[in-house]
Each structure stands twice: as C-alpha cells, then as structure tokens.
Design an enzyme around this catalytic site. Structure first.
Site: not given
Ligand code: CMP
Ligand code: ZN
Ligand code: MG
Length: 561
Positions: A261, A264, A301, A409, A460
C-alpha cells in the site's frame, strides 16, 4: 436457480429476488395493454399485503396507474387507494426484511424475502471442499459484514447527452496534445514520457514508471491524467498547486514504507481507472466533475495507509479505530486526511470550484473511497446485480464510479502474470509484517498473515474465483448496460464514440438498445492465465507439503523425554 416466485422453504414461503441469472423466458413481463385494459381497480378484494400475490397485484396496479396518469384518466380517490395498497405491500416487504431470521422462519406462512444484499449468500454458494478452510475463513472475514442500515437518497436519473459526449470523445485526443504542449505545465523527464506512451494499455507497467520517475509515479501519472482529461483547464487548477498536492499525496503513501500500500499501488489503481474511463467509453457518460472526482478518488484512495488492515486497527485498538468507531477505519482516514491536505491553500486543487461543485465533488469522493472497504464487497456486487436485473435499470453515477474504483483496486490478479505476481508478493510481505506485529502484541493472526502457515497459491485462486472474477463480471455488465444506449445513439451521429467496439465476448445481451454492444475485456484472458499458473503452483506446494510430512513422520522420536 433464483426465481421471483414463491417457493416453499422450511415451512415458510420464500420469495427470492430477481437476479441477473434469470432468463428472459422466466422474467415477469411488463403487462400488455390488454392486461391493463381489463384491470379492475377495486381495492376491496385484494390479497393480503404480505402474500406473494400482493406483489404482482401491486406492480400491475402501479403500471396501470402510470398509464392512466399519462392519459389524464384517473380519479384522485382511485389513485390514492391503489397507491396506499402498493405502499403497504412494500412496507410488508421491508418489515419482513427487518425481522430476525429465526422469527421469519417461524412465522409460516408469512413472506420471507431474501435480503437485498445477502452477502453470505455468495460464500454459501462456494462448495465447502472447493477452497481450503483457511482461505474460506479469510474470504468470510475480509469480504463480508453486517448489512448497512443507512438509507441513501434516491438515485438521480442519468442523462444521456449522446451527441455532446460523442463530440467530446472526438476531441479527446486533440485535447491531450494541446494540454501537454502548454508551457505553464510541469516538465516531464524523457523516460517518463516514454513510459507514459503505453498509459492506455490494460497491462501498463507501473513499475517501469516508478523507475523512470525516480520513485514519483503518483506525481507524474496524476498530473498526466488530470491534464489529459482537461481537468486542470476546466476546474482552473493552478499547475503548481496540483504539483504540490501530488507531491504531498505521494509522501503520504510512503510514510509507513509499506511493501504494497504505497505510491505504486495508488498509481496503479489510478491508471486502471483511466483504462476504464477511456477504453470502455465510460468518460462519455460522466460529467467533467464526476471524472475529476473519480481520478482524484483513485489517487487518494489509500492515502497514508498504515500497512495494516482494518481488522488490525480494530483488534489493536488504534487511535484511528477509536476515531472512526471501528467502521471503515482506514477508508475514513484516507478521505479525511486527503481533504485536510486540501485545506492547505498550496495544495488546494479545489480552490476554483463553486460551492456546489465542491459539495458534489466531496460527496462523490467520500462515497467512492468508502466503497473500497472490502467488507462492503458482496453487498456492493449484489446491489449492482439486482439493479442490472431490472427491466430498465437506472444506474447512479456515484454507484457506477464506486464499483469501477473498487474493481480497479482489486484488479492486479487480472493483469499480466509478471505484474500480478509482483503485486501478490508485495501484498503478502505486508500481510506477514502485520502477522509479526500481531504475534508481538499477543493477538491472533489475521488470515493470510502468518508467514509460517499461509497457503499462498490457494488464497490467490480463492481471491480470483470468488472476488475478482465476479467483480469484473458485474463491472462489465454494468458498463455494457450504461454505455449501450450511448453507443447506439452515437452510432447514428456523425462522430463515433471511440474506442467502443462490438467484439463478441460471450456474455448475454442485456436489452434491445444495447444488444450488440460489448466492451473489450482484456482481463478475462489474464485471469484465466493467472489462475492456471496458481493452480500449478498449488499442486506443487501440496506435493512438497506431503513430502515434508512424510519425512517428519519417518524421523524416529528423539530420546529427550
Ligand atoms: P486495499 O488496496 O485497501 O483494497 C483492496 C484490498 O483487496 C487490498 O487492500 C487487499 O486487502 C485486498 N487484496 C488485493 N489483492 C489481493 C490479493 N491478491 N490477495 C488477497 N487480498 C488482496
Ligand atoms: Zn487500494
Ligand atoms: Mg484501501
């Protein structure tokens, strides 16, 4: 299969809402003129309001009333009585919804309506043995929550200004060059310009932009996007103010040195939103202010993300959890901190917006970023599916933009494998760091956070199958639904709303107006490729685990005891 008809279930009548899976043949058709002509508006002998029949009767009467109102042929008294009946039917549905499940089941033969956003439903459809229990637990704890009770104001009907939109699309490219060549604008390094040439591609390499920009992808990408869409010009954003704002946002993303987070991820999500806006034609459906809000929402965001989840904030009793009462803790912070930043005049992008524009912008950004809270996921999808299953869906702009942002997202599993793999490893690094903190604090591990006990490939596969694929599916259906009418009217005008195309992509036609309209879906192939690779990986991991277990079992017990 879900039907909009009565089905006995555990001694109670169950009415299950319409869903998009319902075929045309099954659908409750709009009444014909003959049916309406023969309708008796008597309100003395109607079925009880909490019966399935009442719904059909009320719907038919509402249709009839609408027709008669149009013709100016209805008495106030008849209108009043029939509306009262329809209101009571709807209230009966609402009351039933609010009863506890047990009470509902015991009160046979009363109506039991399935909750509009019964998110657990999605997970209950997952076969118990299709995913490992850990993954299932993670899905349940991360992507569901109690149904929100707050009611929102009714959605505004979207307006199709097709010709204007088509023309706007036509001048889009021209606009890009005019703005980029303006001397007042920020200078871009040559390497950044080179990478940005592929900005419109689905699998844009944001890691390359990071390198080329010396670690400032948000600054250049944010600037480029707001410029391309003409926002700097339209909303009179002073270029230095935009630069200051983006620099400070970028800093905020780097504050906690998160593996995932960070700046990037912000740039990645903003670029993916840009793809959705420009490559599907969505930008032609949104107003300038809505585009501005959507781009800014994408950029901010996850602003000042702590690298830990909402669950961690709540469980560790962080100050932020205290401030936001354990609800959408991070999302509330991202929004609040970004607007606080804009209070600083040097960073105030919105300084030249009118009061009304500011209010609308702020509401849109708040709605969009709050909807990135993953615990809202199933509810959001279900609401959109129900809406799209209606005969004439009216999609609210804010809801549409929110779903787009949410999908972008979580879109990295729908990108090219090399990109997706890199994102996944970064996210897992972040989760494991959280697991380390949990261990130090004596808290239980959050799902996927125990570095010694996490099934990466399986998680995944679960994430792709149960979260990303359905999200992209609903998102595509929504885009085809809202852009179809726009496309058909622009086809008749002189300018065509590029890059809309009619490739067949295998999904069902939605309505006559948009029967041929399909968007490109580059994510479909990526999702399938990535899933395949993870499945191979999962098989290898399982083999390695079995071998390890065998070895452990064959080791003779030590004599220490
Ligand atoms: P955020 O980017 O805050 O919001 C979307 C969320 O999806 C992200 O945080 C992660 O918590 C979750 N997330 C995104 N990609 C994956 C992934 N490949 N595997 C598990 N959780 C994911
Ligand atoms: Zn996000
Ligand atoms: Mg978020």
């Amino acid at each position: 299969m879900r039907r909009y008809s009565a089905m006995p279930e555990q001694g109670a009548l169950t009415i299950v809402r319409r869903s998009s899976s319902r075929s045309k043949a099954e659908s409750c058709p709009t009444p014909t003129d003959e049916q309406l002509d023969s309708l008796d508006l008597d309100t003395e002998h109607l079925p009880a309001v909490d019966t399935p029949d009442a719904c059909d009767k009320a719907a038919l009467r509402l249709r009839y009333l609408l027709r008669q109102l149009n013709r100016g042929e209805i008495s106030a008294e008849t209108l009043q009585k029939n509306l009262q009946y329809a209101a009571k039917v709807l209230e009966a549905v609402y009351i039933d919804e609010t009863k506890p499940a047990v009470a509902r089941q015991q009160s046979a033969p009363t109506l039991v309506f399935r909750r509009l956003a019964d998110e657990d439903d999605e997970l209950s459809e997952v076969q118990p043995d299709a995913v490992p229990p850990e993954v299932r637990e993670w899905l349940a704890s991360t992507f569901t929550r109690q149904l929100a009770t707050a009611k929102r104001k009714s959605d505004e009907k979207p307006k199709f200004r097709s010709v204007a939109h088509a023309i706007r699309a036509g001048i889009f490219v021209d606009r890009i060059y005019r703005r980029v060549t303006s001397t007042a604008l920020m200078q871009f390094p040559q390497d950044v310009i080179r990478v940005l040439k592929t900005l419109d591609e689905w699998s844009f390499d944001v890691f390359a932009l990071h390198e080329a920009s010396g670690g400032a992808p948000v600054k250049y990408l944010g600037y480029e996007l707001l410029n391309r869409y003409g926002m700097i010009h339209k909303f009179k954003v002073p270029p230095t103010t935009l630069e200051n704002f983006l620099n400070r946002i970028e800093e905020g993303y780097c504050k906690f040195h998160n593996p995932y987070h960070n700046n990037l991820h912000a740039a990645d999500v903003a670029q993916t939103v840009h793809y959705m806006l420009c490559q599907t034609g969505l930008m032609n459906w949104l107003s300038d202010l809505e585009i501005f809000a959507t781009l800014v929402a994408a950029v901010v965001h996850d602003y000042e993300h702590t690298g830990t989840t909402n669950n961690f904030h709540v469980m560790s009793g962080s100050d932020t959890a205290l401030l936001y009462n354990d609800r959408a803790v991070l999302e509330n912070h991202h929004i609040s901190a970004a607007f606080r930043l804009m209070r600083d005049e040097e960073c105030n992008l919105l300084q030249n917006l009118s009061r009304e524009e500011f209010r609308e912008f702020r509401t849109l950004v708040i709605d969009m970023v709050l909807a990135t809270d993953m615990s809202f996921h199933f509810q959001q999808l279900k609401n959109m599916r129900s809406l799209l299953s209606l005969a004439e869906p009216t999609v609210d702009k804010s809801k549409a933009a929110s779903l787009i942002l949410h999908c972008c997202d979580i879109s990295h599993p729908a990108k090219r494998w090399d990109l997706h793999h890199r994102w996944t490893m970064s996210l897992l690094d972040e989760f494991f760091l959280q697991g380390d903190k949990e261990r130090d604090l004596g808290l239980p591990f959050s799902p996927l956070c125990d570095r010694n006990n996490t099934l990466v490939a399986e998680s995944q596969i679960g994430f792709i199958e149960f979260i990303v694929e359905p999200s992209m599916g609903v998102c595509a259906d929504m885009l085809e639904c809202i852009l179809g009418p726009l496309h058909s009217s622009s086809k008749n005008s002189t300018s065509s709303a590029e890059p809309i195309n009619e490739e067949s992509t295998g999904t069902k036609d939605r309505n006559e107006n948009s029967s041929k309209f399909k968007i490109r879906k580059p994510w479909v192939a990526c999702l399938s490729d990535n899933k395949k690779i993870w499945k191979e990986q999962a098989a290898k991991d399982a083999e390695a685990r079995a071998k390890q277990e065998e070895e452990n079992n064959s080791v003779p017990p030590t004599t220490e005891e």
